[in-house]
Design a protein around this motif. Structure first.
Motif: not given
Ligand SMILES: C[S@@+](CC[C@H](N)C(=O)[O-])C[C@H]1O[C@@H](n2cnc3c(N)ncnc32)[C@H](O)[C@@H]1O
Length: 406
Positions: A267-292
């Motif tokens: 949340l408040y993801g900007g250009v996605g800096l933290f989504s890369a780390a989150l996407a690698g957390h766990g197996t078969d996981s996915w991410v929604t990044t939300v930015e205004s």
């Protein structure tokens, strides 16, 4: 006591916002004083008197703290007249290690007051070779009516001309030195990963609105991944900040159970800096990044196109209100990196209803973090880890990363 009085003060504490605390008189009136250090005795001039507190400016250090060092910015030194000291380096007179101790104290006191109790915290440097100087890749300056360029003075909107900019990267410092007389308004300097400084002139328009040009897109690199970002879009200021935060987030994620098929939120993801780390957390996981910002969201989608990341342009408060709680979200991480004001109670309560396994909260304001943590605690979350990161050395600002679990 009145404005203009000169008094001697013993500095006993630190307040949020780069000022220090002394008590004066029989009633122990609180006096807020910049440019000093707890343990010092200073001579100060009163600049404002209110019912419950006063403000003063340091004009002489009578007994110096062992943590006092020559100011990193000569122009901001206590030997210069207070009205001629530029703002932005309000801890520049304090040894780096002690700056971090003071920042930890500010976080601790914020948690005591607003989060229902403190948890142990230390403030780490962004990297092992931190010097407290030469780190700002983004610098904003003002131009006054006479075309003079510089920062504002510490406590006014007067432009201060200064010979050097020790917090800026050397390339930005050189670019500033080459500026001449400019048109009244603002000048922003940006030093992205390609090393070439961009100078963004924003003359004052006095009511006339100017046609907005599409901003240039620049690239930043974190852990080998390229992040495109608008030249005037949000990106961390310290040249090592994004890498340090990505590392801290990955270290904290590694301590948590790795889930399967989890839905993480950035949340408040900007250009996605933290989504890369989150996407690698766990197996078969996915991410929604939300930015205004629509443009930042488009960059996030492009920057992370090779990962299971969906980028949504929306205000977080509206988006999560309409997001249905699912088992996948409750197996996942909700990471939030809100602006200075924090996420606020409504957003925090909604996150509680979504019930993620862990919350990773990245904050640039310890008081906003403490308030929101207080709400998370009411909802049954507890703080597993709290780390301060010194992304703004030589100033009072500090970043903090909190991990909460239920
Ligand atoms: C502190 S920045 C963090 C950006 C990103 N996490 C990073 O580290 O690069 C906060 C971001 O939140 C966005 N923002 C501010 N208020 C928002 C809101 N109510 N809903 C969604 N995004 C918001 C801003 O545009 C900005 O990109």
């Amino acid at each position: 006591m009145q404005t203009g009085d000169i008094i001697d003060l013993e500095i006993t504490g630190i307040a949020h916002g780069g000022v220090f605390i002394a008590r004066h008189g029989e009633e122990g009136l609180v006096v807020f004083v910049p440019d000093t250090i707890p343990g010092e005795r200073v001579r100060a001039r009163i600049t404002q008197v209110k019912k419950s507190f006063a403000r003063a400016e340091t004009i002489e250090v009578l007994e110096a703290s062992p943590h006092r060092v020559p100011h990193i910015w000569k122009q901001a030194d206590v030997s210069v007249a207070p009205e001629l000291r530029p703002g932005g380096a309000d801890f520049g007179h304090i040894a780096l290690e002690h700056q971090r101790e003071l920042k930890a104290r500010v976080i601790t006191e914020a948690f005591d007051r607003f989060a229902g109790g403190s948890v142990p915290v230390t403030v780490e440097p962004a990297s092992a070779h931190e010097t407290g100087a030469g780190y700002r890749t983004r610098v904003g300056l003002h131009v006054d009516r006479d075309g003079r360029v510089g920062p504002y003075a510490a406590r006014s909107n007067d432009v201060i001309e200064t010979a050097d900019y020790p917090l800026a990267t050397p390339a930005i410092e050189r670019a500033i030195a080459a500026l001449g007389s400019e048109r009244e308004g603002r000048i922003d300097l940006v030093h992205p990963a390609d090393g070439e400084v961009r100078i963004l002139r924003r003359p004052a328009t006095r009511g006339r609105s100017r046609a907005k040009k599409e901003p240039e897109v620049v690239a930043e690199i974190v852990g080998g991944r390229r992040f495109d970002v608008d030249v005037d879009g949000f990106w961390q200021v310290h040249r090592e900040a994004a890498t340090a935060l990505d590392r801290v987030v990955r270290e904290e994620l590694a301590k948590l159970d790795a889930p399967e098929r989890a839905h993480h939120l950035d949340l408040y993801g900007g250009v996605g800096l933290f989504s890369a780390a989150l996407a690698g957390h766990g197996t078969d996981s996915w991410v929604t990044t939300v930015e205004s910002s629509g443009r930042a969201t488009q960059h996030a989608a492009d920057n992370l196109a090779d990962l299971p990341v969906e980028a949504i342009s929306a205000r977080v408060e509206r988006f999560i209100e309409h997001l249905d709680p699912t088992d996948a979200i409750s197996r996942g991480i909700t990471l939030l990196d809100p602006p200075r004001s924090g996420a606020g109670e409504q957003v925090v309560r909604r996150i509680g209803e979504l019930n993620p396994a862990a919350v990773v909260y990245i904050a640039c304001d310890p008081v906003a973090l403490a308030r929101d943590t207080g709400t998370f605690r009411e909802l049954g979350y507890s703080v597993d880890s709290l780390r301060g990161i010194d992304l703004f050395p030589s100033s009072h600002h500090v970043e903090a990363v909190a991990v909460l679990t239920r």
